[in-house]
Design a protein around this motif. Sequence first.
Motif, PDB file in Angstrom:
ATOM      1  N   LEU A   3       0.866  -1.172   0.000  1.00  8.81           N
ATOM      2  CA  LEU A   3       0.000   0.000   0.000  1.00  8.81           C
ATOM      3  C   LEU A   3       0.904   1.223   0.000  1.00  8.81           C
ATOM      4  N   MET A   4       0.809   2.046  -1.034  1.00  8.65           N
ATOM      5  CA  MET A   4       1.672   3.211  -1.190  1.00  8.65           C
ATOM      6  C   MET A   4       0.888   4.480  -0.891  1.00  8.65           C
ATOM      7  N   SER A   5       1.362   5.250   0.051  1.00  8.24           N
ATOM      8  CA  SER A   5       0.712   6.501   0.408  1.00  8.24           C
ATOM      9  C   SER A   5       1.187   7.594  -0.554  1.00  8.24           C
ATOM     10  N   HIS A   6       0.293   8.037  -1.427  1.00 11.35           N
ATOM     11  CA  HIS A   6       0.659   9.054  -2.425  1.00 11.35           C
ATOM     12  C   HIS A   6      -0.613   9.703  -2.977  1.00 11.35           C
ATOM     13  N   PRO A   7      -0.610  11.031  -3.225  1.00 13.07           N
ATOM     14  CA  PRO A   7      -1.828  11.706  -3.709  1.00 13.07           C
ATOM     15  C   PRO A   7      -2.228  11.337  -5.134  1.00 13.07           C
ATOM     16  N   GLU A   9      -1.993  12.835  -8.115  1.00 15.43           N
ATOM     17  CA  GLU A   9      -2.720  13.907  -8.827  1.00 15.43           C
ATOM     18  C   GLU A   9      -2.500  13.787 -10.337  1.00 15.43           C
ATOM     19  N   THR A  10      -3.562  13.914 -11.092  1.00 12.82           N
ATOM     20  CA  THR A  10      -3.514  13.729 -12.546  1.00 12.82           C
ATOM     21  C   THR A  10      -3.064  14.975 -13.303  1.00 12.82           C
ATOM     22  N   GLY A  11      -3.201  16.138 -12.669  1.00 15.17           N
ATOM     23  CA  GLY A  11      -2.931  17.385 -13.373  1.00 15.17           C
ATOM     24  C   GLY A  11      -4.172  17.923 -14.074  1.00 15.17           C
ATOM     25  N   GLN A  12      -5.297  17.285 -13.854  1.00 17.66           N
ATOM     26  CA  GLN A  12      -6.540  17.693 -14.509  1.00 17.66           C
ATOM     27  C   GLN A  12      -7.579  18.258 -13.538  1.00 17.66           C
ATOM     28  N   SER A  48      -5.170   5.266  -8.986  1.00 17.83           N
ATOM     29  CA  SER A  48      -5.838   6.015  -7.920  1.00 17.83           C
ATOM     30  C   SER A  48      -4.882   6.450  -6.813  1.00 17.83           C
ATOM     31  N   ALA A  49      -5.351   7.370  -5.999  1.00 19.09           N
ATOM     32  CA  ALA A  49      -4.576   7.832  -4.838  1.00 19.09           C
ATOM     33  C   ALA A  49      -4.332   6.653  -3.894  1.00 19.09           C
ATOM     34  N   ASN A  50      -3.192   6.690  -3.211  1.00 17.35           N
ATOM     35  CA  ASN A  50      -2.808   5.639  -2.265  1.00 17.35           C
ATOM     36  C   ASN A  50      -2.959   4.245  -2.888  1.00 17.35           C
ATOM     37  N   PRO A  51      -2.237   4.000  -3.984  1.00 18.92           N
ATOM     38  CA  PRO A  51      -2.423   2.748  -4.707  1.00 18.92           C
ATOM     39  C   PRO A  51      -2.021   1.509  -3.902  1.00 18.92           C
TER      40      PRO A  51
END
Length: 85
Positions: A3-7, A9-12, A48-51
Amino acid sequence: KVLMSHPMETGQRKNDKGETIPAHFIQTVTAVHNGKVVLSAQWGTAVSANPFLEFRFKGGAKGESVRVTWTDTKGDSRSDEASIT
Protein backbone atom coordinates in the motif's frame (compact mmCIF):
# COMPACT_ATOMS: atom_id res chain seq x y z
CA LYS A 1 1.02 -6.72 -1.08
CA VAL A 2 2.03 -3.07 -0.97
CA LEU A 3 0.00 0.00 0.00
CA MET A 4 1.67 3.21 -1.19
CA SER A 5 0.71 6.50 0.41
CA HIS A 6 0.66 9.05 -2.42
CA PRO A 7 -1.83 11.71 -3.71
CA MET A 8 -1.56 10.57 -7.36
CA GLU A 9 -2.72 13.91 -8.83
CA THR A 10 -3.51 13.73 -12.55
CA GLY A 11 -2.93 17.39 -13.37
CA GLN A 12 -6.54 17.69 -14.51
CA ARG A 13 -8.31 18.60 -11.25
CA LYS A 14 -8.81 22.17 -10.05
CA ASN A 15 -8.60 23.56 -6.52
CA ASP A 16 -11.22 25.80 -4.85
CA LYS A 17 -9.81 28.85 -6.66
CA GLY A 18 -10.21 27.19 -10.05
CA GLU A 19 -6.47 26.71 -10.48
CA THR A 20 -5.19 23.47 -11.95
CA ILE A 21 -3.52 21.20 -9.41
CA PRO A 22 -0.16 20.18 -10.93
CA ALA A 23 0.36 16.54 -11.88
CA HIS A 24 2.10 14.55 -9.16
CA PHE A 25 1.97 10.78 -9.51
CA ILE A 26 4.13 7.68 -9.18
CA GLN A 27 5.86 6.95 -12.48
CA THR A 28 7.98 3.88 -11.80
CA VAL A 29 7.67 0.95 -9.43
CA THR A 30 10.33 -1.74 -9.02
CA ALA A 31 10.43 -4.84 -6.82
CA VAL A 32 13.73 -6.62 -6.19
CA HIS A 33 14.26 -10.06 -4.63
CA ASN A 34 17.79 -11.40 -4.03
CA GLY A 35 19.26 -8.74 -6.32
CA LYS A 36 16.92 -9.63 -9.21
CA VAL A 37 14.14 -7.35 -10.49
CA VAL A 38 10.91 -9.35 -10.21
CA LEU A 39 8.54 -6.49 -11.07
CA SER A 40 9.05 -3.33 -13.10
CA ALA A 41 6.13 -1.03 -13.88
CA GLN A 42 5.53 2.39 -15.39
CA TRP A 43 2.42 4.10 -14.08
CA GLY A 44 0.45 7.10 -15.28
CA THR A 45 -2.41 9.29 -14.19
CA ALA A 46 -5.01 6.49 -14.28
CA VAL A 47 -3.81 4.99 -10.98
CA SER A 48 -5.84 6.01 -7.92
CA ALA A 49 -4.58 7.83 -4.84
CA ASN A 50 -2.81 5.64 -2.26
CA PRO A 51 -2.42 2.75 -4.71
CA PHE A 52 -2.49 -0.86 -3.55
CA LEU A 53 -0.29 -3.30 -5.47
CA GLU A 54 -0.34 -7.07 -5.16
CA PHE A 55 1.88 -9.31 -7.25
CA ARG A 56 3.32 -12.81 -7.31
CA PHE A 57 6.58 -14.20 -8.62
CA LYS A 58 8.36 -17.55 -8.64
CA GLY A 59 11.50 -18.28 -6.68
CA GLY A 60 10.76 -16.53 -3.40
CA ALA A 61 10.73 -18.44 -0.14
CA LYS A 62 8.90 -17.65 3.07
CA GLY A 63 10.95 -15.27 5.24
CA GLU A 64 13.04 -13.85 2.37
CA SER A 65 12.73 -10.14 1.66
CA VAL A 66 11.47 -8.10 -1.26
CA ARG A 67 12.34 -4.41 -1.68
CA VAL A 68 9.77 -2.21 -3.44
CA THR A 69 10.85 1.22 -4.69
CA TRP A 70 8.80 3.92 -6.41
CA THR A 71 9.68 7.28 -7.96
CA ASP A 72 7.19 10.05 -8.75
CA THR A 73 6.99 12.98 -11.17
CA LYS A 74 8.66 15.35 -8.69
CA GLY A 75 11.67 13.05 -8.32
CA ASP A 76 10.64 11.91 -4.85
CA SER A 77 11.10 8.24 -4.11
CA ARG A 78 10.47 5.72 -1.39
CA SER A 79 11.77 2.25 -0.78
CA ASP A 80 10.44 -0.32 1.67
CA GLU A 81 11.34 -3.90 2.42
CA ALA A 82 9.00 -6.69 3.49
CA SER A 83 9.29 -10.39 4.22
CA ILE A 84 7.57 -12.97 2.06
CA THR A 85 4.76 -14.66 3.96
